[in-house]
Write a protein that holds these residues in place. Structure first.
Motif, PDB file in Angstrom:
ATOM      1  N   SER A   1      45.847  37.416  36.082  1.00 32.70           N
ATOM      2  CA  SER A   1      44.568  38.080  35.825  1.00 32.70           C
ATOM      3  C   SER A   1      43.706  37.279  34.855  1.00 32.70           C
ATOM      4  O   SER A   1      42.484  37.212  34.994  1.00 32.70           O
ATOM      5  CB  SER A   1      44.795  39.496  35.287  1.00 32.70           C
ATOM      6  OG  SER A   1      45.383  39.465  33.996  1.00 32.70           O
TER       7      SER A   1
ATOM      8  N   ASN B   1      47.214  42.238  30.642  1.00 28.51           N
ATOM      9  CA  ASN B   1      46.726  40.861  30.774  1.00 28.51           C
ATOM     10  C   ASN B   1      47.856  39.957  31.262  1.00 28.51           C
ATOM     11  O   ASN B   1      48.657  39.456  30.477  1.00 28.51           O
ATOM     12  CB  ASN B   1      46.193  40.366  29.432  1.00 28.51           C
ATOM     13  CG  ASN B   1      45.028  41.187  28.943  1.00 28.51           C
ATOM     14  OD1 ASN B   1      44.100  41.457  29.697  1.00 28.51           O
ATOM     15  ND2 ASN B   1      45.080  41.619  27.686  1.00 28.51           N
TER      16      ASN B   1
ATOM     17  N   ASP C   1      42.336  34.274  36.826  1.00 27.77           N
ATOM     18  CA  ASP C   1      41.295  34.742  37.756  1.00 27.77           C
ATOM     19  C   ASP C   1      39.982  34.981  37.027  1.00 27.77           C
ATOM     20  O   ASP C   1      38.912  34.597  37.509  1.00 27.77           O
ATOM     21  CB  ASP C   1      41.749  36.027  38.465  1.00 27.77           C
ATOM     22  CG  ASP C   1      42.836  35.774  39.494  1.00 27.77           C
ATOM     23  OD1 ASP C   1      43.035  34.597  39.849  1.00 27.77           O
ATOM     24  OD2 ASP C   1      43.486  36.739  39.929  1.00 27.77           O
ATOM     25  N   GLU C   2      40.059  35.616  35.856  1.00 28.65           N
ATOM     26  CA  GLU C   2      38.844  35.922  35.095  1.00 28.65           C
ATOM     27  C   GLU C   2      38.239  34.654  34.494  1.00 28.65           C
ATOM     28  O   GLU C   2      37.021  34.439  34.533  1.00 28.65           O
ATOM     29  CB  GLU C   2      39.166  36.928  33.991  1.00 28.65           C
ATOM     30  CG  GLU C   2      37.956  37.456  33.242  1.00 28.65           C
ATOM     31  CD  GLU C   2      36.982  38.216  34.130  1.00 28.65           C
ATOM     32  OE1 GLU C   2      35.762  38.164  33.844  1.00 28.65           O
ATOM     33  OE2 GLU C   2      37.429  38.838  35.127  1.00 28.65           O
TER      34      GLU C   2
END
Length: 280
Positions: A6, A2, A9-10
């Motif tokens: 990332s 993580n 983005d999520e």
């Protein structure tokens, strides 16, 4: 793994990039440049869980300002929490018009009394005080500001903001009062952003607004409850040649012109009726 990138983005798929970045800045104690520079850093499980929890709250309509406890208003950084409305850019019109009136009165008076009714976070009174401090000269009048609210919790927030922002001896007296109940004397300028949403309309507002304190939103069945209370107390608390300024809902101009008879209306930057001004 993580990483910062990332996670953003999520999260962006759920609440948007800006909001996601703000939450990471808050949880990780980083500013925006550091978030960008360190976007490949791996986030530990504890921080990752906290970030996801806050993202889920925002996704459900919880105002992000209540998470960060920050809102900019009139170029100042205010602390906000669940006990106060989040100051909005539209209300800056009310402050700007109030400052114009105050400046005019300063040319003819030795002392000026100002009342901020329904102060909430204190944004209006403190913004005016900050302006006065930064523009005061040796011949300036003696200015006293009273800021009132029915909520003790809101007044705690307002006092906190005053301590954080006002680094001067200008007088702001915070008073717990249901409208004018505990207000003494008359004022040269009365300013108010009262609750003005119709009771039945609150449930139609955005989730974010519905998560703000209803006591600061609910203007009664017709949305005019507090304007009528202000009208009933004008003679007692507004001096001769005094000025009353109030924020209004976009569709309330005609109703308020009937209540206050002679009033000027100022529009906001979107062209909506936003402030009415009554000169005695």
């Amino acid at each position: 793994m993580n990483t910062i990138k990332s996670i953003i983005d999520e999260a962006s798929k759920k609440i948007g990039y800006i909001e996601s970045s703000i939450i990471l800045e808050h949880v990780l104690g980083m500013d925006k440049p550091h978030i960008i520079i360190n976007n490949n850093n791996v986030i530990g499980e504890e921080k990752y869980d906290e970030i996801n929890y806050l993202i889920s709250k925002v996704e459900k309509g919880y105002p992000i300002q209540y998470i960060t406890h920050k809102q900019e208003f009139m170029g100042l950084n205010f602390y906000v929490d669940e006990n106060v409305l989040i100051p909005q850019p539209d209300t800056e019109i009310l402050v700007e018009e109030s400052i114009k009136i105050i400046e005019k009165k300063c040319t003819t008076k030795q002392e000026l009394r100002i009342l901020d009714l329904c102060t909430g976070s204190g944004a209006i009174a403190i913004s005016i005080a900050d302006y006065i401090i930064n523009n005061k000269n040796e011949s300036a009048v003696d200015i006293k500001i009273v800021a009132s609210d029915i909520s003790e919790d809101a007044l705690e927030v307002a006092n906190k903001n005053c301590e954080n922002i006002i680094k001067n001896n200008i007088s702001i007296d915070f008073v717990k009062s249901d409208m004018f109940k505990n207000i003494e004397g008359k004022f040269d300028v009365i300013i108010s952003n009262p609750p003005y949403i119709k009771s039945e309309e609150i449930k139609t507002l955005s989730k974010e607004v519905q998560n703000e304190p209803h006591i600061a939103l609910d203007g009664g069945e017709d949305g005019l409850k507090f304007y009528k209370a202000i009208k009933d107390n004008m003679d007692k608390h507004l001096k001769e040649n005094g000025t009353l300024l109030m924020e209004i809902g976009y569709d309330q101009k005609q109703d308020l012109l009937e209540i206050f008879e002679e009033a000027n209306c100022i529009q906001d930057l979107s062209g909506n009726d936003r402030v009415i001004i009554i000169e005695r």
